[in-house]
Design an enzyme around this catalytic site. Structure first.
Site, PDB file in Angstrom:
ATOM      1  CG  HIS A  68      26.166  73.884 -13.065  1.00  0.00           C
ATOM      2  ND1 HIS A  68      26.995  73.827 -11.967  1.00  0.00           N
ATOM      3  CD2 HIS A  68      25.874  72.602 -13.368  1.00  0.00           C
ATOM      4  CE1 HIS A  68      27.204  72.571 -11.621  1.00  0.00           C
ATOM      5  NE2 HIS A  68      26.535  71.804 -12.468  1.00  0.00           N
ATOM      6  CG  ASP A  69      23.434  80.977 -16.274  1.00  0.00           C
ATOM      7  OD1 ASP A  69      24.240  81.685 -15.634  1.00  0.00           O
ATOM      8  OD2 ASP A  69      22.566  81.448 -17.033  1.00  0.00           O
TER       9      ASP A  69
END
Length: 323
Positions: A68-69
């Site tokens: 997600h980052d």
């Protein structure tokens, strides 16, 4: 899982090849902290091993945080920022993720060795690599040199994270937009072999009628776990045949029997090219490990901040200004 010395050498050789490709730009380096903090990666590894040993579900949570980052604003630890005056609606408010406390614990362990030297973005990347080591039984080099971003906005998530209802060409396009290939998409999808998901992501395939691409017996079992009114309840992951806390190529075998949770999983078998990749990964676990390793390294290079960009946060949940 245990692998032989020969297999380990193959894995490391293939991962090293990916490493060489990833370092072509010179922005990130292997063993980046060899001079500034030689025990950095050891500190990350020791803390990560302890966390997952105490709670085996955290391996998948850390890998998912890393994904997600990197897919939102690049690998800059923006996913870790808490709500503040300068970040009133951070990314973490958009999707319920786990692992923030784990990353904070790892950061504290590194700060105890080398204060103010190692970025949260690198700590997350190293911890994701080490989660694969603990949960999957294999390891690989991970580049370092990322800097931490100063902003986090949940609006940046929309259109960045692949959705569980996407078709294969949409997924390929989503990965291509980040500089990743269809092979990377299929290899990284193997991370769906561990962890848990919410019923809300699964029920669209179960109601009002069962998705015809879903194994009927498996669908009946899922309906018991996720009734139509189940809301956000959780279900086990795609690795239902073995251990939900083990990262492995079992996922690809489950694709063959149509026993996977998401439409975006099963759609990988609907295209001739990705279907062949799925079969290759199902047949050869060591080759999949090498592909997964290379894809993780390449994903870790998405839109990174380096040099004097961003900062090295003192804590992962806030910028150094505290605003």
């Amino acid at each position: 899982m245990a692998i032989s010395a020969c297999q380990a050498l193959l894995l490391m050789a293939l991962a090293a090849a990916a490493l060489m490709m990833s370092t072509a730009s010179g922005t990130l380096q292997y063993n980046f902290y060899s001079s500034s903090c030689p025990k950095a990666e050891e500190a990350v590894r020791n803390a990560t091993v302890k966390i997952i040993s105490n709670n085996p579900t955290m391996g998948a949570a850390i890998v998912r945080l890393f994904f997600h980052d990197c897919f939102v604003k690049g690998c800059d630890a923006s996913i870790l920022l808490d709500q503040s005056s300068s970040n009133p609606q951070p990314e973490k408010l958009a999707i319920p993720l786990r692992g923030y406390d784990a990353v904070n614990t790892i950061k504290a362990a590194v700060e105890a060795v080398c204060p103010g030297v190692v970025s949260c973005a690198d700590i997350l990347a190293f911890a994701a690599r080490d989660s694969a080591m603990v949960s999957g039984g294999f390891t690989f080099p991970m580049l370092g040199g990322r800097r931490d971003g100063l902003a986090s906005d949940l609006r940046d998530i929309f259109g960045s994270i692949p959705a569980p209802n996407m078709q294969v060409q949409q997924l390929v396009g989503s990965f291509s937009a980040k500089g990743l290939s269809a092979g990377d998409l299929v290899a990284l999808s193997g991370a769906h072999s561990f962890g848990i998901t919410h019923c809300s992501f699964v029920t669209p395939r179960l109601y009002p009628a069962v998705d015809p691409t879903l194994n009927a017996t498996y669908a009946a079992a899922l309906r018991k776990v996720c009734p139509q009114s189940s809301g956000g309840g959780t279900v086990l992951n795609n690795n239902n045949i073995t251990d939900p806390n083990v990262l492995s190529n079992q996922y690809y075998k489950n694709l063959g029997t149509r026993e996977v949770l998401f439409k975006s999983d099963q759609t990988l078998t609907s295209d001739a090219a990705t279907a062949k990749m799925v079969q290759d990964n199902a047949d050869n676990p060591v080759a999949w490990m090498a592909r997964f390793a290379g894809a993780m390294v390449r994903m870790g290079g998405i839109e990174v901040l380096t040099g004097n960009q961003g900062e090295i946060r003192k804590v992962c949940g806030a910028t150094n200004s505290g605003s």
